[in-house]
Design an enzyme around this catalytic site. Structure first.
Site, PDB file in Angstrom:
ATOM      1  N   SER A   1       9.884  12.105   1.026  1.00 55.04           N
ATOM      2  CA  SER A   1       8.552  12.408   1.520  1.00 55.04           C
ATOM      3  C   SER A   1       7.723  11.165   1.825  1.00 55.04           C
ATOM      4  O   SER A   1       6.660  11.272   2.448  1.00 55.04           O
ATOM      5  CB  SER A   1       7.807  13.274   0.496  1.00 55.04           C
ATOM      6  OG  SER A   1       7.685  12.623  -0.754  1.00 55.04           O
TER       7      SER A   1
ATOM      8  N   SER B   1      12.577  10.929  -2.689  1.00 50.77           N
ATOM      9  CA  SER B   1      11.549  10.701  -1.668  1.00 50.77           C
ATOM     10  C   SER B   1      11.261   9.248  -1.383  1.00 50.77           C
ATOM     11  O   SER B   1      10.646   8.925  -0.360  1.00 50.77           O
ATOM     12  CB  SER B   1      10.247  11.403  -2.075  1.00 50.77           C
ATOM     13  OG  SER B   1      10.390  12.795  -1.983  1.00 50.77           O
TER      14      SER B   1
ATOM     15  N   LYS C   1       1.200   5.422  -0.405  1.00 48.47           N
ATOM     16  CA  LYS C   1       1.402   6.812  -0.004  1.00 48.47           C
ATOM     17  C   LYS C   1       0.153   7.617  -0.362  1.00 48.47           C
ATOM     18  O   LYS C   1      -0.452   7.404  -1.417  1.00 48.47           O
ATOM     19  CB  LYS C   1       2.637   7.345  -0.735  1.00 48.47           C
ATOM     20  CG  LYS C   1       3.105   8.730  -0.356  1.00 48.47           C
ATOM     21  CD  LYS C   1       4.402   9.029  -1.110  1.00 48.47           C
ATOM     22  CE  LYS C   1       4.974  10.402  -0.812  1.00 48.47           C
ATOM     23  NZ  LYS C   1       6.259  10.627  -1.521  1.00 48.47           N
TER      24      LYS C   1
END
Length: 584
Positions: free
Chosen positions: A151, A175, A77
């Site tokens: 996320s 997330s 990420k």
């Protein structure tokens, strides 16, 4: 030809047998990136020639079994630092290029993993939906009208599309778990501090966790174990601790009444109920509990002073370049302005109250089984109502880090419209290993064998002590742990003994006999419990060594030969369960 879903185990098997090399795997990954670039899922990728060179170097050195991630492609990420690649946190104006890897990425690379690139996210990891990024909105891989979840949106999508074997995400409010649920993946949310956050752009620094997204629990938990460890550079790092979790006869909390809320998604509710029943079939007892205190605690993360941590993480940037931020993210972070020290202390007092509530809950249950989310939304719906719908997604996730829990999210089936649904197993801090074992059983793919203390003693059972059978409680009541399903070598005959209550079988070895082998279970007991258990075994049964089909010799129930008078040979059934089922 690589499998559509890349898994660590499948790739490792190919490497070990010489059927593939990192070079061929990386070429296949590059082809997949070219054929389905998913521009919204990736923010940056490592140049193709660099990937080829790294793969070639591994191949030239030869397969290394001491590196558990040798040749495994992965993604990170883009709020996690990787040397030489910009970290953007999905905000181009914020971008910087780190000179070193984050601690976790460095550990994975040292274990042989190959970084393919950096993935999209809800900006500054603020959101559970995946639409808050100037790089675009990754979509659910099963229906592109729907959100990917966030996320860690890009990380989920690139794993689900088979472009990498696993990906790193982060999880403050859900997330890592939410996008796993929306893309039929496993999401490993470790205990806080178990994986170092050095080199992570913080969202809420006291609550952040680096997470793992993978196709099965075995893969995800392997990555977690490779990456974990105390890091003195991270003030929130904690050394791994062993907190056992009962794997047999366990009690798990389930939703009930008004707190069992799916926002009208009846298909999701039915899948949750089915997951509860499956966990019961795996040896658990469902215990209804009042979710209200945990739901109230969840509101603290955004409705309480913890939102101020989001401002603290990027305060200088926010003061000078707030206009460069996603409008929804900017409004959330701006909500921290004006928060007072008094509010911070009041929030801490509230959290202490909820911590006491969950401590009492852990006295009654070993873990919780919750929906990962109550429902899923289309991208259009989310963009039209971004705050309220995002809040709905966090109904069953937001409390987990605040109350210092570990969690593993697993797929739990598909709705009639083809959209996936997931559930999450949640336990106290440092129950990560036990949760992974139970989660792998619930998922039914890539099962993990539990670890036991060195002084525990194994025993194989073949009859009334099997899981779900009348005498199984004699194992579970003393803390016995099921290690797995096993089968004897083929030279054993199996009988049902006459006049035994409850009915019991007898296992006898007959050298030279070629039978099917007898289905059994291997358990482990603490030393004192093992002695007590063996002492209670009634004649004509006793214990001795049985040879399993893998060649191991393990203590097992055996039968004295004189007891076979009047017994019925049931060897062709291949096990006690099959025989009992035949009786109707």
């Amino acid at each position: 030809m690589l499998p559509e879903k890349l898994t660590i185990q499948a790739l490792t098997d190919l490497y070990r047998t010489g059927k593939a090399s990192p070079v061929t795997v990386i070429e296949a990954v590059l082809e997949r990136l070219s054929a389905n670039p998913d521009a919204a899922a990736w923010i940056s990728t490592v140049p193709a020639e660099q990937l080829r060179a790294e793969a070639a170097a591994l191949a030239a050195a030869g397969y290394d079994p001491c590196k558990p991630l040798w040749g495994i492609p992965f993604a990170a990420k883009d709020n996690i630092d990787t040397a030489g690649i910009p970290t953007t946190a999905a905000c181009p104006a914020f971008a910087f290029t780190p000179a070193t890897d984050s601690t976790v990425v460095a550990k994975l690379r040292a274990a042989g993993a190959i970084l393919v690139g950096k993935t999209n996210l809800d900006q500054f990891a603020t959101g559970l939906n995946g639409t808050r990024s100037p790089y675009g909105a990754p979509r659910c891989v099963f229906d592109t009208d729907y959100i990917s979840g966030g996320s860690s949106s890009g990380s989920a999508v690139v794993v689900a599309r088979g472009q990498v074997a696993f990906a790193l995400g982060t999880d403050t409010a859900g997330s890592g778990r939410v996008p796993a649920s929306f893309n039929d993946l496993v999401g490993i949310k470790p205990s806080k501090g178990l994986l170092s956050t050095s080199g992570l752009v913080p969202a809420c620094r006291s609550q952040d966790c680096i997470t793992v997204l993978a196709h099965d629990v075995a893969d995800g938990d392997l990555v977690r174990r490779v990456a974990e460890g105390f890091d003195a550079a991270d003030p929130f790092s904690r050394a791994p601790q062993a907190r056992p979790l009962r794997l047999s006869g366990f009690r798990f909390g389930v939703l009930t009444g008004a707190e069992k809320e799916f926002l009208g998604d009846h298909a999701a509710e039915a899948l949750y109920d089915a997951a509860v029943e499956r966990l019961v079939s795996l040896g658990g007892t469902a215990v209804p509990f009042d979710y209200k205190p945990l739901r109230e605690c969840a509101h603290l993360l955004y409705g309480g002073p913890w939102v101020a941590e989001r401002l603290a993480a990027i305060e200088e940037f926010f003061e000078g370049q707030a206009d460069a931020m996603d409008p929804t993210v900017r409004s959330i972070v701006a909500g921290a302005q004006g928060k007072t020290a008094v509010e911070a202390f009041v929030g801490q007092y509230s959290l202490a109250f909820y911590a006491q509530e969950i401590a009492r809950l852990w006295c009654n249950v070993d873990l919780l089984l919750l929906p990962t989310t109550p429902t899923i939304y289309t991208v259009a719906d989310m963009l039209a109502d971004p705050i309220r719908l995002n809040s709905n997604l966090g109904r069953y996730t937001n409390f987990v880090n605040l109350l210092d829990c570990a969690a593993v999210a697993v797929p739990a089936g598909f709705r009639p419209n083809g959209l996936p649904f997931g559930v999450t197993l949640i336990g106290p801090a440092f129950t990560d290993t036990g949760l992974a074992v139970l989660a792998s059983r619930l998922h039914g793919k890539g099962e993990i064998m539990p670890t036991i203390p060195d002084d525990w003693l194994p025993i194989v059972v073949v009859g009334a002590h099997l899981s779900g059978m009348p005498l199984n409680h004699e194992l579970t009541s003393v803390g016995g742990v099921k290690l797995g399903d096993v089968r004897t070598a083929p030279d054993y005959r199996f009988y049902t003994l006459a006049g035994t209550v409850p009915p019991k079988p007898g296992l006898v070895r007959e050298p030279g006999f070629a039978g099917p082998g007898i289905a059994a279970e291997e358990w482990a007991l603490p030393p004192a419990a093992f002695g007590q258990f063996v002492a209670r075994i009634p004649a004509p049964l006793g214990v001795g060594k049985v040879t399993l089909d893998d060649g191991r010799q393990v203590t097992c129930f055996l039968c004295e030969s004189h007891a076979l008078a009047g017994a019925t040979d049931i060897t062709p059934f291949g096990g006690w369960r099959a025989y009992r089922a035949s009786l109707g």
